[in-house]
Design a protein around this motif. Sequence first.
Motif, PDB file in Angstrom:
ATOM      1  N   ARG A 137      -3.249   9.608   6.317  1.00  0.00           N
ATOM      2  CA  ARG A 137      -2.501   8.501   5.693  1.00  0.00           C
ATOM      3  C   ARG A 137      -1.174   8.231   6.416  1.00  0.00           C
ATOM      4  O   ARG A 137      -0.609   7.155   6.305  1.00  0.00           O
ATOM      5  N   THR A 138      -0.672   9.224   7.128  1.00  0.00           N
ATOM      6  CA  THR A 138       0.539   9.020   7.940  1.00  0.00           C
ATOM      7  C   THR A 138       0.162   8.628   9.366  1.00  0.00           C
ATOM      8  O   THR A 138       0.724   7.688   9.943  1.00  0.00           O
ATOM      9  N   GLN A 139      -0.811   9.333   9.927  1.00  0.00           N
ATOM     10  CA  GLN A 139      -1.172   9.125  11.342  1.00  0.00           C
ATOM     11  C   GLN A 139      -1.755   7.742  11.612  1.00  0.00           C
ATOM     12  O   GLN A 139      -1.608   7.216  12.712  1.00  0.00           O
ATOM     13  N   ILE A 184      13.607   2.785   4.632  1.00  0.00           N
ATOM     14  CA  ILE A 184      12.881   4.002   5.016  1.00  0.00           C
ATOM     15  C   ILE A 184      11.384   3.716   4.995  1.00  0.00           C
ATOM     16  O   ILE A 184      10.875   3.136   4.038  1.00  0.00           O
ATOM     17  N   SER A 185      10.704   4.130   6.039  1.00  0.00           N
ATOM     18  CA  SER A 185       9.300   3.773   6.259  1.00  0.00           C
ATOM     19  C   SER A 185       9.223   2.254   6.409  1.00  0.00           C
ATOM     20  O   SER A 185       8.418   1.586   5.751  1.00  0.00           O
ATOM     21  N   CYS A 186      10.066   1.751   7.293  1.00  0.00           N
ATOM     22  CA  CYS A 186      10.270   0.303   7.440  1.00  0.00           C
ATOM     23  C   CYS A 186       9.051  -0.427   7.987  1.00  0.00           C
ATOM     24  O   CYS A 186       8.949  -1.644   7.863  1.00  0.00           O
ATOM     25  N   ASP A 207      11.303   4.847  10.618  1.00  0.00           N
ATOM     26  CA  ASP A 207       9.866   5.003  10.398  1.00  0.00           C
ATOM     27  C   ASP A 207       9.362   6.172  11.255  1.00  0.00           C
ATOM     28  O   ASP A 207       9.963   6.513  12.277  1.00  0.00           O
ATOM     29  N   TYR A 208       8.250   6.738  10.822  1.00  0.00           N
ATOM     30  CA  TYR A 208       7.675   7.849  11.591  1.00  0.00           C
ATOM     31  C   TYR A 208       6.857   7.337  12.774  1.00  0.00           C
ATOM     32  O   TYR A 208       6.650   8.044  13.750  1.00  0.00           O
ATOM     33  N   SER A 209       6.405   6.071  12.666  1.00  0.00           N
ATOM     34  CA  SER A 209       5.517   5.541  13.706  1.00  0.00           C
ATOM     35  C   SER A 209       6.304   4.811  14.795  1.00  0.00           C
ATOM     36  O   SER A 209       6.977   3.804  14.536  1.00  0.00           O
ATOM     37  N   ASP A 260      11.467  11.316   9.987  1.00  0.00           N
ATOM     38  CA  ASP A 260      10.513  11.764   8.976  1.00  0.00           C
ATOM     39  C   ASP A 260      11.219  11.782   7.630  1.00  0.00           C
ATOM     40  O   ASP A 260      12.261  12.439   7.480  1.00  0.00           O
ATOM     41  N   VAL A 261      10.657  11.065   6.660  1.00  0.00           N
ATOM     42  CA  VAL A 261      11.289  10.985   5.340  1.00  0.00           C
ATOM     43  C   VAL A 261      11.461  12.377   4.726  1.00  0.00           C
ATOM     44  O   VAL A 261      12.328  12.595   3.886  1.00  0.00           O
ATOM     45  N   GLU A 262      10.681  13.322   5.185  1.00  0.00           N
ATOM     46  CA  GLU A 262      10.760  14.672   4.602  1.00  0.00           C
ATOM     47  C   GLU A 262      11.870  15.507   5.230  1.00  0.00           C
ATOM     48  O   GLU A 262      12.202  16.581   4.722  1.00  0.00           O
ATOM     49  N   GLY A 280       9.475   0.375   0.969  1.00  0.00           N
ATOM     50  CA  GLY A 280       8.420  -0.481   0.439  1.00  0.00           C
ATOM     51  C   GLY A 280       7.031  -0.014   0.808  1.00  0.00           C
ATOM     52  O   GLY A 280       6.751   0.275   1.976  1.00  0.00           O
ATOM     53  N   ALA A 281       6.162   0.050  -0.194  1.00  0.00           N
ATOM     54  CA  ALA A 281       4.733   0.340   0.005  1.00  0.00           C
ATOM     55  C   ALA A 281       4.523   1.554   0.907  1.00  0.00           C
ATOM     56  O   ALA A 281       3.737   1.499   1.850  1.00  0.00           O
ATOM     57  N   ALA A 282       5.226   2.617   0.611  1.00  0.00           N
ATOM     58  CA  ALA A 282       5.210   3.735   1.559  1.00  0.00           C
ATOM     59  C   ALA A 282       4.920   5.106   0.949  1.00  0.00           C
ATOM     60  O   ALA A 282       4.328   5.950   1.610  1.00  0.00           O
ATOM     61  N   MET A 283       5.316   5.334  -0.288  1.00  0.00           N
ATOM     62  CA  MET A 283       5.203   6.700  -0.840  1.00  0.00           C
ATOM     63  C   MET A 283       3.778   7.238  -0.791  1.00  0.00           C
ATOM     64  O   MET A 283       3.562   8.438  -0.664  1.00  0.00           O
ATOM     65  N   CYS A 287       1.792   6.896   1.530  1.00  0.00           N
ATOM     66  CA  CYS A 287       1.448   7.223   2.929  1.00  0.00           C
ATOM     67  C   CYS A 287       2.111   8.520   3.398  1.00  0.00           C
ATOM     68  O   CYS A 287       1.757   9.034   4.449  1.00  0.00           O
ATOM     69  N   TRP A 288       3.090   9.007   2.658  1.00  0.00           N
ATOM     70  CA  TRP A 288       3.827  10.192   3.120  1.00  0.00           C
ATOM     71  C   TRP A 288       2.963  11.449   2.954  1.00  0.00           C
ATOM     72  O   TRP A 288       2.187  11.558   1.992  1.00  0.00           O
ATOM     73  N   PRO A 289       3.145  12.424   3.834  1.00  0.00           N
ATOM     74  CA  PRO A 289       2.381  13.667   3.693  1.00  0.00           C
ATOM     75  C   PRO A 289       2.672  14.361   2.355  1.00  0.00           C
ATOM     76  O   PRO A 289       1.762  14.839   1.686  1.00  0.00           O
ATOM     77  N   ASN A 290       3.948  14.391   1.954  1.00  0.00           N
ATOM     78  CA  ASN A 290       4.331  15.060   0.709  1.00  0.00           C
ATOM     79  C   ASN A 290       5.376  14.182   0.011  1.00  0.00           C
ATOM     80  O   ASN A 290       6.551  14.165   0.381  1.00  0.00           O
TER      81      ASN A 290
HETATM   82  C1  LIG Z   1       2.136   0.729   4.422  1.00  0.00           C
HETATM   83  S1  LIG Z   1       3.438   0.901   5.575  1.00  0.00           S
HETATM   84  C2  LIG Z   1       4.785   0.088   4.769  1.00  0.00           C
HETATM   85  C3  LIG Z   1       5.640  -0.685   5.735  1.00  0.00           C
HETATM   86  C4  LIG Z   1       6.754  -1.518   5.134  1.00  0.00           C
HETATM   87  N1  LIG Z   1       7.741  -0.708   4.472  1.00  0.00           N
HETATM   88  C5  LIG Z   1       6.270  -2.560   4.175  1.00  0.00           C
HETATM   89  O1  LIG Z   1       6.938  -2.761   3.150  1.00  0.00           O
HETATM   90  O2  LIG Z   1       5.278  -3.224   4.411  1.00  0.00           O
HETATM   91  C6  LIG Z   1       3.848   2.602   5.378  1.00  0.00           C
HETATM   92  C7  LIG Z   1       4.804   3.133   6.438  1.00  0.00           C
HETATM   93  O3  LIG Z   1       5.152   4.482   6.126  1.00  0.00           O
HETATM   94  C8  LIG Z   1       5.380   5.161   7.336  1.00  0.00           C
HETATM   95  N2  LIG Z   1       5.357   6.619   7.127  1.00  0.00           N
HETATM   96  C9  LIG Z   1       4.290   7.406   6.860  1.00  0.00           C
HETATM   97  N3  LIG Z   1       4.678   8.697   6.794  1.00  0.00           N
HETATM   98  C10 LIG Z   1       6.011   8.734   7.025  1.00  0.00           C
HETATM   99  C11 LIG Z   1       6.980   9.783   7.114  1.00  0.00           C
HETATM  100  N4  LIG Z   1       6.644  11.055   6.947  1.00  0.00           N
HETATM  101  N5  LIG Z   1       8.256   9.453   7.347  1.00  0.00           N
HETATM  102  C12 LIG Z   1       8.620   8.153   7.543  1.00  0.00           C
HETATM  103  N6  LIG Z   1       7.744   7.119   7.477  1.00  0.00           N
HETATM  104  C13 LIG Z   1       6.457   7.404   7.238  1.00  0.00           C
HETATM  105  C14 LIG Z   1       4.251   4.643   8.222  1.00  0.00           C
HETATM  106  O4  LIG Z   1       4.486   4.873   9.583  1.00  0.00           O
HETATM  107  C15 LIG Z   1       4.207   3.164   7.842  1.00  0.00           C
HETATM  108  O5  LIG Z   1       4.966   2.371   8.709  1.00  0.00           O
END
Ligand SMILES: C[S@@+](CC[C@H](N)C(=O)[O-])C[C@H]1O[C@@H](n2cnc3c(N)ncnc32)[C@H](O)[C@@H]1O
Length: 264
Positions: free
Chosen positions: A65-67, A117-119, A141-143, A170-172, A187-190, A192-195
């Motif tokens: 979900r992160t990769q 965060i996770s932009c 962002d991590y990516s 990394d948000v962690e 936004g729309a990110a939690m 996708c995070w590993p933890n």
């Molecule tokens: C679905 S996208 C959301 C993008 C944007 N925030 C939006 O509102 O559309 C989720 C994002 O979370 C990021 N992400 C996943 N794991 C992360 C981590 N551990 N730390 C920071 N960002 C992370 C991904 O790289 C991805 O860009």
Amino acid sequence: MMSITNTIIVCPICHLNLVELPQNCTICLNNFRNKITKIPENFIDLTPESIQTQSQKKSETKPLRTQLFRSQIIPLLYERILPPIWAMGLRNLGGMEVEFGEVKQFFGNDSEVVVDISCGSGIMARQLIKTGKYKQVIALDYSEFMLNELQQKMKQENIPLSKIMLIRGDVEMLPFADNSIEAIYSGAAMHCWPNTEQGINNIYRVLSTGGKLFATTFMKPLPSIVFRFFSVDELLNIMLKAGFVQESLEVEKRGVYGIIKCRK
Ligand SMILES: C[S@@+](CC[C@H](N)C(=O)[O-])C[C@H]1O[C@@H](n2cnc3c(N)ncnc32)[C@H](O)[C@@H]1O
């Protein structure tokens, strides 16, 4: 930019800023100092693994979900495909425009530094810059591919790159000082995070007292096969355990979209 790198931005491992850091750091062998003092062409990589020395690195890989976002194709397609689907109600009826209006209203006029965060491709960060209201917009962002896509979009929209600070992180293990950020959007990110718990704990740590978080995610009954979806109670628990208090916390479910608004 310089004062921010002297104060808000810290090493994600030891949490010391450039001023506090010893001249020859024995922990990261000056990796953090070297990165932060070099003007990057695209973004500053402050992920823990880019700072850690070879012997400190753990061999664990992030979950799918992160990769997923660390491929070239998803960042490229992200804003070309999703916004019209979101606007039909998946992410608020009216999509990002509605979300942007709510974020602007929630942050108000008293935040100087705002972090996305996770932009991703910066769909919100770019709007925040366009308001001209904030002294500094930071996007993390991590990516690396999402950050590249964000820069392409800024060029297309004629937004100078000097208006943003781009961090791979990394948000962690956020590279921000304790109690240093007044407003965070995620936004729309939690999901996708590993933890997720660890991510929210970190956000709590870096928010200043009274600082605001506007975070969104997707909810059950969507099935948690690749992503991790939540119930309202699960989200409330995560937020309360991190330290947020009930009185300053709002979790709202709109269909399968979840919206959290809270203050530290
Ligand atoms: C679905 S996208 C959301 C993008 C944007 N925030 C939006 O509102 O559309 C989720 C994002 O979370 C990021 N992400 C996943 N794991 C992360 C981590 N551990 N730390 C920071 N960002 C992370 C991904 O790289 C991805 O860009």
